[in-house]
Design an enzyme around this catalytic site. Structure first.
Site, PDB file in Angstrom:
ATOM      1  N   GLY A 107       0.827  -1.210   0.000  1.00 58.73           N
ATOM      2  CA  GLY A 107       0.000   0.000   0.000  1.00 58.73           C
ATOM      3  C   GLY A 107       0.858   1.255   0.000  1.00 58.73           C
ATOM      4  O   GLY A 107       1.920   1.315  -0.641  1.00 58.73           O
ATOM      5  N   SER A 108       0.407   2.239   0.767  1.00 55.53           N
ATOM      6  CA  SER A 108       1.017   3.574   0.677  1.00 55.53           C
ATOM      7  C   SER A 108       2.496   3.616   1.078  1.00 55.53           C
ATOM      8  O   SER A 108       3.200   4.553   0.709  1.00 55.53           O
ATOM      9  CB  SER A 108       0.228   4.544   1.544  1.00 55.53           C
ATOM     10  OG  SER A 108      -1.067   4.679   1.024  1.00 55.53           O
ATOM     11  N   THR A 109       2.951   2.642   1.847  1.00 54.69           N
ATOM     12  CA  THR A 109       4.377   2.684   2.215  1.00 54.69           C
ATOM     13  C   THR A 109       5.259   2.536   0.973  1.00 54.69           C
ATOM     14  O   THR A 109       6.400   2.992   0.967  1.00 54.69           O
ATOM     15  CB  THR A 109       4.737   1.564   3.232  1.00 54.69           C
ATOM     16  OG1 THR A 109       4.284   0.315   2.720  1.00 54.69           O
ATOM     17  CG2 THR A 109       4.089   1.819   4.584  1.00 54.69           C
ATOM     18  N   LEU A 110       4.697   1.949  -0.087  1.00 52.87           N
ATOM     19  CA  LEU A 110       5.486   1.780  -1.309  1.00 52.87           C
ATOM     20  C   LEU A 110       5.569   3.082  -2.119  1.00 52.87           C
ATOM     21  O   LEU A 110       6.370   3.199  -3.044  1.00 52.87           O
ATOM     22  CB  LEU A 110       4.899   0.661  -2.181  1.00 52.87           C
ATOM     23  CG  LEU A 110       5.839   0.128  -3.271  1.00 52.87           C
ATOM     24  CD1 LEU A 110       7.020  -0.620  -2.674  1.00 52.87           C
ATOM     25  CD2 LEU A 110       5.104  -0.775  -4.249  1.00 52.87           C
ATOM     26  N   LYS A 111       4.738   4.063  -1.734  1.00 55.94           N
ATOM     27  CA  LYS A 111       4.803   5.359  -2.423  1.00 55.94           C
ATOM     28  C   LYS A 111       6.192   5.980  -2.269  1.00 55.94           C
ATOM     29  O   LYS A 111       6.607   6.815  -3.061  1.00 55.94           O
ATOM     30  CB  LYS A 111       3.734   6.301  -1.863  1.00 55.94           C
ATOM     31  CG  LYS A 111       2.317   5.907  -2.269  1.00 55.94           C
ATOM     32  CD  LYS A 111       1.285   6.769  -1.563  1.00 55.94           C
ATOM     33  CE  LYS A 111      -0.129   6.291  -1.896  1.00 55.94           C
ATOM     34  NZ  LYS A 111      -1.152   6.904  -1.036  1.00 55.94           N
TER      35      LYS A 111
END
Lengths: 132, 564
Positions: free
Chosen positions: B283-287
């Site tokens: 999820g957003s941690t991969l942003k």
């Protein structure tokens, strides 16, 4: 006549007398038998001593094994006692908690260059000891 | 006369027998005697010890005592059972049954007792002059820290000390050593015969292993995680604490957990080291990777302003942001802080799939992060050639379509914290052979992004905590940065769950002079906090766990506070 008379006193008369038996010398035999007996008992004694030493060594080795095992147990016990979970539980039991009140201490002269560290440390100690 | 003949015949018989036994059959009888006395016994090699980074034992073998009985030597089996039962904790009836089996010559009384307990039995046996009780030594594996990092350490099989899980399995060959043997003459009672034959080929002890694990940080992490799993009604959770400079894993804990000393009631599910075996969509941690790649390639700068629509339709999919429906002009910093899906997708579009994939690979996704942990998954990163033209790029930009392990994500953030240099994460610091040879683990290092990009990313991550979705990750007295993550849980065979989420937070502390990365992943948290926040979100459930663990770890490492 060229024959000379034999010198007297230099020869054993009996030796020259045929048909007479010499007496058996017992002393060397007794000494030999004594040595054999002593050697025999010595051998038995040393064998018994060796066996006894063997048993003693065996006992000592067993004792070493027991002490080694005890050392291993103590090593484990020390590691168990150092377990942070255990220490945390005890700390909580006796009421040790992280302080909730934040206390800021101003140490004079911290931002001044060139002050002797010993003098600064003395100042710091004075500030700390003045805390409630 | 008759008597005389009989006497002569008898003596002749005896003489014949003597000549036969001592002469013709001498070799045969000597061999039989030797077979009875001379025994070849295996010598078990002492299994190596596993230590934490401070040299405290985490797994150690001791010589435990096994007590056995030869019931045929016992004068009163019932009395023996009555006296032994309370000392070994076995019911009297059970012992009595073992001792009274017909023709039985062997029975276990108790196995693998510690020496103190065995000594009590020895004392009793000596005091009562009990016959038929014997003591033998058997190795026993002890885990003094109990359930602490038990998934990392693993455990051995009781019978033969073979490693079954964790590092005990992975390093089994090194830890086990080489067994030896001894040829020894023993009497019928098993005692060595002094001056008898005694030839020893000693066993070669196993190697010792020193881990990078810190017991105190692990303990704090484990307690905080266990409480969080309970408070947020999660199914499971995992926490990683990494030293960013060395790649050393300081803590790797999971919930639920188990005690390797007593696995009788343990759920095998708890054996799994979720930090390396379980994959999830980050999820957003991969942003972080999407943004770092865009900054590195000069596609955007932190101050670039993008007009971000309220929703974005790509193919058959509609992408939205949490808490925003209208179009808005947002800076890159704001996109990161607010974890804008749509904004990130726009940036990824500017970057392009090829470059995006290049950076995802460079950060180590799709490859095992560490070489020394068993069961480590490589995750999944589809080759860019196979990406579709529609939703593949956008979904990957916001952390879907990519499967990662918590260790891989911690490694990504560690590279950002370490000025763009990715250091291979590892848990084994050193292997020390029995001969004293030390083999230090040398992790690989490789630059992934520039120092400047890493620095800018840290500023953006600080914004996430100070004014974005990660505000609950704030740590008293320290500046920190990080990224929240919330993804729909993918259930194999069922697809994405309507309700269940994977909540995560990965952060860097202190953000100004980074020392550690802390990664938290919670499986299916649910419920609401007192202020009505949905616990399924990483910013609500995982972020506070980060704050508590980061604070404990920084205190333990002696990192001075950098906030007044």
């Amino acid at each position: 006549m060229t024959a000379r008379r034999l010198p007297s006193g230099d020869f054993d008369v009996e030796q020259l007398t045929p048909g007479v038996r010499r007496p058996i010398k017992l002393r060397p035999w007794l000494i030999f038998a004594g040595v054999v007996v002593v050697a025999f008992f010595g051998l038995i004694f040393s064998r018994v001593s060796l066996d006894r030493s063997g048993f003693e060594l065996d006992d000592l080795e067993e004792q070493i094994a027991i002490e080694e095992a005890r050392r291993g147990d103590l090593r484990v016990e020390v590691a168990r006692l150092q377990d942070p979970n255990r220490i945390n539980a005890i700390a909580a039991e006796i009421g040790l908690v992280y302080p909730t009140v934040r206390i800021e201490i101003e140490v004079p002269g911290l931002d001044v260059e060139g002050i002797d560290p010993e003098f600064r440390w003395a100042q710091l100690k004075a500030v700390l000891t003045a805390q409630p | 006369m008759v008597l005389g003949v009989a006497f002569v015949v008898a003596w002749a018989g005896i003489g014949f027998r003597i000549v036969r036994v001592q002469g013709f059959e001498a070799d045969k009888h000597a061999e039989r005697g030797e077979q009875q006395r001379v025994r070849t016994e295996a010598l078990t090699a002492p299994r190596g010890t596993i230590y934490d980074r401070d040299g405290v034992e985490l797994a150690v073998s001791i010589d435990a005592v096994t007590v056995t009985a030869n019931p045929s030597h016992m004068e009163d089996p019932a009395a023996a059972a009555r006296l032994l039962a309370p000392l070994v904790g076995v019911p009297k009836s059970v012992l009595k049954e073992r001792f009274t089996k017909p023709d039985s010559q062997f029975a276990y009384i108790a196995r693998r007792l510690e020496s103190a307990q065995a000594q009590e039995i020895r004392d009793m046996v000596e005091e009562t002059e009990m016959a038929g009780v014997y003591f033998t030594s058997e190795p026993k594996r002890i885990y003094p820290a109990g359930d602490l990092a038990s998934q990392v350490i693993g455990f051995v099989r009781d019978d033969d000390m073979a490693g079954l899980e964790g590092l005990e399995w992975k390093y089994d060959e090194a830890l086990a050593g080489t067994p030896g043997q001894q040829i020894v003459e023993r009497d019928p009672y098993g005692n060595p015969i002094p001056q008898g034959e005694f030839v020893v080929d000693p066993a070669q002890p196993g190697a010792d292993i020193i881990l990078t694990i810190d017991r105190e940080i692990s303990s704090a992490a484990q307690q905080i995680l266990a409480q969080a799993v309970k408070d947020y009604n999660a199914l499971a959770g995992t926490v990683l604490v990494m030293d960013i400079l060395t790649g050393e894993v300081l803590a790797m804990v999971n919930a639920p957990t188990f005690d390797p000393n007593d696995r009788s009631d343990a759920n095998p599910e708890a054996y799994r080291n979720r930090a390396v075996t379980d994959v999830y969509e980050p999820g957003s941690t991969l942003k972080v990777v999407t943004l770092a790649a865009a900054l590195e390639e000069g596609v955007v700068t932190p101050s670039s302003i993008l007009k971000v629509p309220g929703t974005l339709e790509v193919g058959d999919k509609e992408y939205t942001d949490v808490g925003r429906t209208k179009a808005k002009k947002m800076s890159v910093a704001e996109i990161v802080a607010k974890s804008s899906n749509v904004g990130t997708i726009l940036i990824q579009d500017l970057l392009g799939n090829e470059k995006h994939y290049e950076y995802l690979s460079a950060f180590g996704l799709g490859q095992v992060a560490s070489g020394d942990l068993p069961g480590e998954a490589s995750g999944r990163l589809e080759n860019v050639r196979d990406w579709c033209d529609t939703t593949c790029g956008p979904s990957t930009a916001i952390g879907y379509r990519v499967d990662v392990t918590p260790l891989q994500m911690a490694s990504v953030f560690s590279a950002i914290a370490n000025d763009g240099v990715l250091v291979e994460p590892h848990v084994v610091r050193e292997v020390i052979s029995a001969d004293g040879t030390r083999q230090r683990y040398e992790p690989t290092e490789r630059p992934v992004v520039s120092e400047e990009t890493a620095r800018v990313m840290r500023v953006l991550l600080q914004g996430v905590v100070e004014s974005g979705t990660g505000s609950r990750a704030l740590v008293d007295l320290y500046t920190v940065g990080g990224k929240t993550g919330t993804t729909e849980k993918f259930v194999p065979g069922e697809g994405y769950s309507e309700e269940d989420r994977i909540a995560s937070f990965i952060g860097i502390a202190p953000i100004d002079e980074p020392r550690i990365v802390v990664a938290i992943v919670l499986d299916s948290p649910s419920g609401e906090t007192e202020d009505g926040s949905d616990m399924r979100f990483g910013g609500v459930s995982a972020a506070p766990v980060f704050a508590a663990i980061a604070e404990a770890a920084l205190h333990r490492l002696g990192v001075p506070p950098n906030v007044r």
